[in-house]
Motif scaffolding. Structure first.
Motif, short mmCIF file in Angstrom:
data_model
loop_
_atom_site.label_atom_id
_atom_site.label_comp_id
_atom_site.label_asym_id
_atom_site.label_seq_id
_atom_site.Cartn_x
_atom_site.Cartn_y
_atom_site.Cartn_z
N GLU A 90 -7.63 8.23 2.11
CA GLU A 90 -8.63 9.28 2.00
C GLU A 90 -8.04 10.68 2.03
O GLU A 90 -8.66 11.64 1.57
N GLY A 91 -6.84 10.80 2.57
CA GLY A 91 -6.17 12.10 2.61
C GLY A 91 -5.40 12.41 1.35
O GLY A 91 -4.72 13.43 1.26
N ASN A 92 -5.46 11.49 0.38
CA ASN A 92 -4.80 11.67 -0.92
C ASN A 92 -3.27 11.74 -0.80
O ASN A 92 -2.63 12.58 -1.41
N TYR A 93 -2.73 10.83 -0.02
CA TYR A 93 -1.28 10.76 0.13
C TYR A 93 -0.61 10.47 -1.22
O TYR A 93 0.39 11.06 -1.56
N LEU A 94 -1.19 9.55 -1.96
CA LEU A 94 -0.70 9.24 -3.30
C LEU A 94 -1.67 9.83 -4.32
O LEU A 94 -2.87 9.66 -4.20
N ASP A 95 -1.12 10.54 -5.30
CA ASP A 95 -1.95 11.13 -6.35
C ASP A 95 -1.14 11.21 -7.64
O ASP A 95 -0.05 10.63 -7.73
N THR A 96 -1.64 11.92 -8.60
CA THR A 96 -0.96 12.00 -9.90
C THR A 96 0.39 12.71 -9.81
O THR A 96 1.20 12.58 -10.72
N SER A 97 0.62 13.45 -8.74
CA SER A 97 1.91 14.13 -8.56
C SER A 97 2.95 13.22 -7.92
O SER A 97 4.12 13.58 -7.85
N SER A 98 2.54 12.07 -7.42
CA SER A 98 3.47 11.14 -6.77
C SER A 98 4.41 10.55 -7.81
O SER A 98 3.96 10.04 -8.83
N SER A 99 5.70 10.61 -7.54
CA SER A 99 6.67 10.09 -8.50
C SER A 99 7.50 8.95 -7.92
O SER A 99 8.12 8.19 -8.66
N GLU A 100 7.52 8.83 -6.61
CA GLU A 100 8.37 7.81 -5.99
C GLU A 100 7.82 7.46 -4.63
O GLU A 100 7.29 8.31 -3.91
N MET A 101 7.94 6.19 -4.27
CA MET A 101 7.54 5.75 -2.95
C MET A 101 8.46 4.60 -2.55
O MET A 101 8.78 3.75 -3.36
N SER A 102 8.90 4.62 -1.32
CA SER A 102 9.71 3.52 -0.82
C SER A 102 9.13 3.05 0.51
O SER A 102 8.41 3.79 1.18
N VAL A 103 9.43 1.82 0.86
CA VAL A 103 8.92 1.23 2.09
C VAL A 103 10.09 0.63 2.84
O VAL A 103 10.95 -0.03 2.25
N GLN A 104 10.11 0.87 4.13
CA GLN A 104 11.08 0.24 5.01
C GLN A 104 10.29 -0.41 6.14
O GLN A 104 9.41 0.21 6.72
N LEU A 105 10.60 -1.66 6.42
CA LEU A 105 9.86 -2.39 7.43
C LEU A 105 10.85 -3.09 8.34
O LEU A 105 11.74 -3.82 7.89
N ALA A 106 10.70 -2.86 9.63
CA ALA A 106 11.50 -3.56 10.62
C ALA A 106 10.52 -4.26 11.57
O ALA A 106 9.52 -3.67 11.99
N THR A 107 10.78 -5.51 11.86
CA THR A 107 9.91 -6.25 12.77
C THR A 107 10.75 -7.23 13.58
O THR A 107 11.82 -7.66 13.16
N TYR A 108 10.24 -7.55 14.76
CA TYR A 108 10.94 -8.48 15.65
C TYR A 108 9.93 -9.48 16.19
O TYR A 108 8.86 -9.11 16.67
N ASN A 109 10.27 -10.75 16.10
CA ASN A 109 9.46 -11.81 16.67
C ASN A 109 10.19 -12.32 17.90
O ASN A 109 11.24 -12.98 17.78
N SER A 110 9.65 -12.01 19.08
CA SER A 110 10.34 -12.36 20.31
C SER A 110 10.33 -13.87 20.57
O SER A 110 11.27 -14.40 21.15
N LYS A 111 9.28 -14.56 20.15
CA LYS A 111 9.23 -16.02 20.36
C LYS A 111 10.30 -16.72 19.54
O LYS A 111 10.97 -17.62 20.03
N ALA A 112 10.46 -16.30 18.29
CA ALA A 112 11.47 -16.91 17.42
C ALA A 112 12.82 -16.23 17.56
O ALA A 112 13.81 -16.71 17.00
N GLN A 113 12.86 -15.12 18.26
CA GLN A 113 14.07 -14.31 18.42
C GLN A 113 14.68 -13.97 17.06
O GLN A 113 15.87 -14.14 16.82
N ILE A 114 13.81 -13.44 16.18
CA ILE A 114 14.25 -13.06 14.84
C ILE A 114 13.93 -11.59 14.61
O ILE A 114 12.82 -11.15 14.85
N LEU A 115 14.93 -10.87 14.13
CA LEU A 115 14.78 -9.47 13.73
C LEU A 115 14.85 -9.44 12.22
O LEU A 115 15.75 -10.00 11.61
#
Length: 120
Positions: A90-115
């Motif tokens: 709703e804040g118009n983060y992406l619009d017609t002026s947007s030319s590039e977007m990247s995503v970085q995701l880090a997550t940890y599962n403590s039960k499986a002990q996986i990062l």
């Protein structure tokens, strides 16, 4: 001056949906209280040409170029994550002026002990 600022790729942009009627995050109790959260004086970099608060401001994250990162902290529940995503949409983060977007995701599962770390 407005034209010069608009050409700056690190110029704040978008809108704060809390102050925009018709948005799901709009809060009429906040009407007239923009000055409690933003510098709304004439010429301020916090507001647009209509004196409405911008939604997104440049930040520098260690190891990254200056830009407009959206950071969702760990431990955020579904309700707050939904509100953050509504702010982006709703804040118009992406619009017609947007030319590039990247995503970085880090997550940890403590039960499986996986990062896991992923980029896109």
């Amino acid at each position: 001056e407005y034209i010069d600022r608009a050409a700056d790729p690190l110029q704040p942009f978008g809108s704060d949906p809390v102050f925009v009627p018709g948005n799901s995050l709009y809060n009429p109790k906040m009407l007239g209280r923009e000055g409690e959260f933003y510098n709304i004086s004439s010429g301020s970099n916090d507001v647009n040409i209509n004196n409405s608060p911008y939604g997104f401001f440049p930040r520098v994250l260690k190891g990254h170029q200056p830009g407009f990162p959206v950071v969702i902290p760990t431990g955020v529940d579904l309700y707050r994550t939904s509100a953050l995503m509504a702010t982006v949409e709703e804040g118009n983060y992406l619009d017609t002026s947007s030319s590039e977007m990247s995503v970085q995701l880090a997550t940890y599962n403590s039960k499986a002990q996986i990062l896991a770390y992923s980029t896109a």
